[in-house]
Design an enzyme around this catalytic site. Structure first.
Site, PDB file in Angstrom:
ATOM      1  N   TYR A 200       0.881  -1.174   0.000  1.00  0.00           N
ATOM      2  CA  TYR A 200       0.000   0.000   0.000  1.00  0.00           C
ATOM      3  C   TYR A 200       0.916   1.221   0.000  1.00  0.00           C
ATOM      4  O   TYR A 200       1.642   1.444   0.973  1.00  0.00           O
ATOM      5  CB  TYR A 200      -0.881   0.010   1.251  1.00  0.00           C
ATOM      6  CG  TYR A 200      -1.997  -1.011   1.234  1.00  0.00           C
ATOM      7  CD1 TYR A 200      -1.767  -2.339   1.570  1.00  0.00           C
ATOM      8  CD2 TYR A 200      -3.297  -0.643   0.871  1.00  0.00           C
ATOM      9  CE1 TYR A 200      -2.800  -3.280   1.549  1.00  0.00           C
ATOM     10  CE2 TYR A 200      -4.337  -1.577   0.843  1.00  0.00           C
ATOM     11  CZ  TYR A 200      -4.074  -2.888   1.178  1.00  0.00           C
ATOM     12  OH  TYR A 200      -5.099  -3.815   1.158  1.00  0.00           O
ATOM     13  N   TYR A 384      -7.360  -5.013   9.790  1.00  0.00           N
ATOM     14  CA  TYR A 384      -7.107  -5.552   8.464  1.00  0.00           C
ATOM     15  C   TYR A 384      -7.412  -7.048   8.400  1.00  0.00           C
ATOM     16  O   TYR A 384      -8.052  -7.519   7.457  1.00  0.00           O
ATOM     17  CB  TYR A 384      -5.651  -5.284   8.055  1.00  0.00           C
ATOM     18  CG  TYR A 384      -5.410  -5.490   6.576  1.00  0.00           C
ATOM     19  CD1 TYR A 384      -5.725  -4.496   5.649  1.00  0.00           C
ATOM     20  CD2 TYR A 384      -4.884  -6.689   6.097  1.00  0.00           C
ATOM     21  CE1 TYR A 384      -5.521  -4.682   4.293  1.00  0.00           C
ATOM     22  CE2 TYR A 384      -4.674  -6.884   4.744  1.00  0.00           C
ATOM     23  CZ  TYR A 384      -4.989  -5.882   3.849  1.00  0.00           C
ATOM     24  OH  TYR A 384      -4.789  -6.085   2.501  1.00  0.00           O
TER      25      TYR A 384
END
Ligand code: FAD
Ligand code: PHB
Length: 386
Positions: A200, A384
């Site tokens: 990311y 997550y």
């Protein structure tokens, strides 16, 4: 036709609900507007939480996922030209599995058909009636004829643009929305993986994400203007943008390959409350949308139908409606947790059109905090992995 639960939509929510109901001994019919080929070929999510993996396995549809999916024990945050690993498993004891949504769909369709389930593809003009009665009806066109299903319940699993949610009178719908001034440009590439775990990336030109599908196929995204068009992005321009946003001083390079799919995805946060009206129960994207930055959409759909299947099962076993009554509030708890996480990840990693240098520095300060504080890293990791 008569059935116990009429299910509109054969996405992950509708198919998994039908499968779980079958295991509870509850009959259902699934109505899908697209063809089987289309739903099995639509490229969408890729990250499954541990809880999603466990449910698919325990319910007997996880065999191929176990064989072909990839277990990842961390992700990388990349900013200011450097990569930092978030050790998901070390921090939480849990992992994620990378296994494409359309593969989950194939496994569920195969399981339903093998069990003699009724899935009607190519259904047109589905409409819901008498939702506030004990015998709701679903009317639709199929194979050139008008059909009607009378059921005890209807499950609206037809995604964000479906007909179920708008069938609830507007005075009974409380909708919460946020749209973002950017989209994601997504590509599929024939190439070996450039990284062992997802990246990311925060960059002043905007967000980028490196994901994977298989040892031969990679999935990449970069933030773009939501009004932009695929035709404005020839391959060379895509690679230039990705190389720029993912650049590090650490000797890492992004592997290129043949791009065989391109698309632009809008970004939105949305929730409707409650997720029920009379005998209609909404699940998955029909009730809520998150921006994909947290990889939560599919996992939320799975959680909704886990709760809903248990509630229907309990109703048919005991005639007790308690779990059906609490379905919406139970599901919404997790929905709002994921809404917050997805909004947070999106806000921290994307460039906003009205960003000032101050906001850019604030984003970097927060990222720096995550990679230097175990407490903050755990916050990200436990959200997550789910
Ligand atoms: P859908 O998958 O939208 O299924 C709804 C079905 O209903 C469709 O097949 C549709 O054809 C059908 N339908 C619609 N209207 C009608 C009608 N009138 N009559 C009959 N049928 C109808 N989530 C994650 O968890 N992890 C990720 O990594 C992730 N990445 C994503 C990446 C992208 C690019 C996108 C777009 C999404 C991503 N998501 C991710 C989100 C995830 O794909 C969705 O949340 C998920 O598909 C929701 O499943 P669903 O069954 O609720 O809805
Ligand atoms: C994907 O692989 O498609 C993917 C992975 C992570 C996300 C979103 C999408 O956050």
């Amino acid at each position: 036709m008569k059935t116990q639960v009429a299910i509109v939509g054969a996405g992950p929510a509708g198919l998994l609900l039908s499968h779980l109901l079958h295991l509870e001994g509850v009959a259902s019919v699934v109505l899908e507007s697209r063809s089987r080929e289309e739903i099995e070929a639509t490229i969408r999510a890729g990250v499954l939480e541990q809880g999603t993996v466990d449910l698919l396995e325990q319910s007997g549809v996880g065999e191929r996922m176990k064989r072909e999916g990839f277990v990842h024990e961390g992700i990388y945050l990349r900013f200011a030209g450097r990569s930092h690993r978030i050790a998901l498993t070390e921090l939480t004891g849990r992992a994620i599995t990378v296994y494409a949504q359309h593969e989950v769909i194939k496994d569920l369709v195969a399981a339903r058909l093998a069990a003699g389930g009724t899935l009607l593809f190519g259904v047109k003009d589905a409409a819901l009636y008498d939702l506030d009665s004990t015998a709701p009806k679903t009317r639709f066109h199929w194979n050139g004829k008008v059909h009607e299903i009378e059921s005890d319940f209807v499950a609206g699993c037809d995604g964000f643009h479906g007909i179920s949610r708008p069938s609830i009178p507007s005075r009974h719908r409380h909708e919460f929305t946020r749209s973002y001034p950017f989209g994601w440009f997504g590509i599929l590439v024939e190439a070996p993986p450039s990284t062992d775990e997802l990246i990311y990336a925060h960059h002043e030109r905007g967000f980028a994400l490196v994901s994977t599908r298989s040892p031969q196929i990679q999935r990449l995204y970069f933030q773009c203007d939501p009004q932009d068009e695929v035709k404005n992005w020839p391959d060379a321009r895509i690679w230039e943008e990705l190389h720029t946003r993912l650049a590090t001083g650490e000797g890492w390079t992004l592997g290129e390959g043949r791009i065989f799919q391109k698309g632009i995805i809008a970004m939105r946060s949305f929730v409707v409350e409650p997720m029920r009206y009379g005998r209609l129960f909404l699940a998955g994207d029909a009730a809520h949308i998150v921006p994909p930055t947290g990889a939560k959409g599919l996992n939320l759909a799975v959680n909704d139908v886990r709760v809903l299947a248990e509630a229907f099962g309990s109703f048919y076993k005991t005639k007790n409606q308690a779990l059906l009554e609490s379905y919406s509030s139970t599901a919404l708890k997790r929905v709002w947790r994921a809404e917050h996480f997805s909004w947070w990840m999106t806000s921290m990693l994307h460039r906003f059109h009205d960003d000032t240098p101050f906001q850019h520095r604030i984003q970097l300060a927060e990222l720096d905090y995550i990679v230097s504080s175990r407490a903050k890293a755990i916050t990200l990791a436990e959200n997550y992995v789910g």
